[in-house]
Design a protein around this motif. Structure first.
Motif, mmCIF file in Angstrom:
data_model
loop_
_atom_site.group_PDB
_atom_site.id
_atom_site.type_symbol
_atom_site.label_atom_id
_atom_site.label_comp_id
_atom_site.label_asym_id
_atom_site.label_seq_id
_atom_site.Cartn_x
_atom_site.Cartn_y
_atom_site.Cartn_z
ATOM 1 N N MET A 273 0.775 -1.118 0.142
ATOM 2 C CA MET A 273 -0.197 -0.003 0.049
ATOM 3 C C MET A 273 0.849 1.480 -0.168
ATOM 4 S SD MET A 273 -2.492 1.457 2.977
ATOM 5 C CE MET A 273 -3.753 0.177 2.807
ATOM 6 N N ASP A 274 0.446 2.141 -0.833
ATOM 7 C CA ASP A 274 1.151 3.411 -0.930
ATOM 8 C C ASP A 274 0.646 4.324 0.146
ATOM 9 O OD1 ASP A 274 2.303 5.787 -1.350
ATOM 10 O OD2 ASP A 274 1.949 5.805 -3.486
ATOM 11 N N ILE A 275 1.189 4.408 1.434
ATOM 12 C CA ILE A 275 0.708 5.168 2.512
ATOM 13 C C ILE A 275 0.848 6.706 2.069
ATOM 14 C CG2 ILE A 275 1.392 5.830 5.005
ATOM 15 C CD1 ILE A 275 0.737 2.700 4.251
ATOM 16 N N GLU A 276 1.552 7.153 1.632
ATOM 17 C CA GLU A 276 1.563 8.635 1.151
ATOM 18 C C GLU A 276 0.076 9.026 0.258
ATOM 19 O OE1 GLU A 276 4.087 11.841 -1.267
ATOM 20 O OE2 GLU A 276 5.196 10.686 0.501
ATOM 21 N N ARG A 277 -0.148 7.870 -0.606
ATOM 22 C CA ARG A 277 -1.165 8.263 -1.526
ATOM 23 C C ARG A 277 -2.613 8.196 -0.710
ATOM 24 N NH1 ARG A 277 -3.211 10.762 -5.827
ATOM 25 N NH2 ARG A 277 -5.011 9.673 -6.700
ATOM 26 N N ALA A 278 -2.632 7.011 0.177
ATOM 27 C CA ALA A 278 -3.666 6.777 1.129
ATOM 28 C C ALA A 278 -3.964 8.008 1.588
ATOM 29 C CB ALA A 278 -3.278 5.445 1.853
ATOM 30 N N PHE A 279 -3.179 8.777 2.451
ATOM 31 C CA PHE A 279 -3.312 9.965 3.318
ATOM 32 C C PHE A 279 -3.906 10.973 2.421
ATOM 33 C CE2 PHE A 279 -0.914 7.706 6.751
ATOM 34 C CZ PHE A 279 -2.053 7.828 7.604
ATOM 35 N N TYR A 280 -3.303 11.043 1.140
ATOM 36 C CA TYR A 280 -3.921 12.265 0.360
ATOM 37 C C TYR A 280 -5.163 11.815 -0.116
ATOM 38 C CZ TYR A 280 -4.614 14.522 -4.114
ATOM 39 O OH TYR A 280 -5.284 15.322 -5.036
ATOM 40 N N LEU A 281 -5.634 10.641 -0.184
ATOM 41 C CA LEU A 281 -7.243 10.525 -0.602
ATOM 42 C C LEU A 281 -7.957 10.534 0.393
ATOM 43 C CD1 LEU A 281 -6.466 7.066 -2.889
ATOM 44 C CD2 LEU A 281 -7.185 9.298 -3.573
ATOM 45 N N ALA B 218 -7.206 8.401 11.055
ATOM 46 C CA ALA B 218 -6.691 7.633 10.343
ATOM 47 C C ALA B 218 -5.261 7.925 10.928
ATOM 48 C CB ALA B 218 -6.817 7.995 8.818
ATOM 49 N N GLN B 219 -4.737 8.852 10.887
ATOM 50 C CA GLN B 219 -3.223 9.084 11.318
ATOM 51 C C GLN B 219 -2.781 8.288 12.438
ATOM 52 O OE1 GLN B 219 -0.597 10.622 9.396
ATOM 53 N NE2 GLN B 219 0.496 9.447 10.864
ATOM 54 N N GLN B 220 -3.885 8.648 13.536
ATOM 55 C CA GLN B 220 -3.687 7.895 15.113
ATOM 56 C C GLN B 220 -3.711 6.332 14.819
ATOM 57 O OE1 GLN B 220 -2.783 9.675 17.911
ATOM 58 N NE2 GLN B 220 -2.283 7.487 18.528
ATOM 59 N N SER B 221 -4.669 5.828 14.114
ATOM 60 C CA SER B 221 -4.804 4.613 13.708
ATOM 61 C C SER B 221 -3.368 3.986 13.255
ATOM 62 C CB SER B 221 -6.042 4.159 12.936
ATOM 63 O OG SER B 221 -6.178 2.995 12.809
ATOM 64 N N TYR B 222 -2.858 4.479 12.053
ATOM 65 C CA TYR B 222 -1.729 4.087 11.652
ATOM 66 C C TYR B 222 -0.603 4.200 12.487
ATOM 67 C CZ TYR B 222 2.176 4.010 8.222
ATOM 68 O OH TYR B 222 3.431 3.675 7.769
ATOM 69 N N ASP B 223 -0.567 5.293 13.417
ATOM 70 C CA ASP B 223 0.661 5.493 14.155
ATOM 71 C C ASP B 223 0.578 4.314 15.258
ATOM 72 O OD1 ASP B 223 1.503 8.018 13.115
ATOM 73 O OD2 ASP B 223 0.836 9.008 14.385
ATOM 74 N N ASP B 224 -0.505 3.858 15.691
ATOM 75 C CA ASP B 224 -0.900 2.868 16.806
ATOM 76 C C ASP B 224 -0.617 1.449 16.237
ATOM 77 O OD1 ASP B 224 -1.027 4.937 18.371
ATOM 78 O OD2 ASP B 224 -3.279 4.579 18.554
#
Length: 71
Positions: A1-9, A29-35
């Motif tokens: 998965m392209d994380i940067e692209r996911a956050f852009y979308l 989403a960011q907190q979930s990814y961090d955790d």
């Protein structure tokens, strides 16, 4: 998965959709990814998609298709 692209979308959803639940999942989403890493982000994407059913238009269609491909 392209994380940067996911956050852009996800940002596109948050800025263009009025469903407060979809926007709340975008914000989390960011907190979930961090955790939880990539699996946490995939879960948030599923929640976002589940709450984006009323979002219409060409941009909505392309964003949702790309997000579905990430899960």
């Amino acid at each position: 998965m392209d994380i940067e692209r996911a956050f852009y979308l996800i940002k596109c959803v948050a800025l263009n959709h009025t469903n407060r639940y979809a926007v709340a999942y975008c914000d989390a989403a960011q907190q979930s990814y961090d955790d939880y890493g990539e699996e946490g982000l995939k879960t948030q994407i599923l929640y976002i998609l589940n709450n984006c059913g009323s979002w219409r238009g060409a941009k909505a269609r392309s964003v949702k298709i790309e997000l579905r491909g990430m899960c």
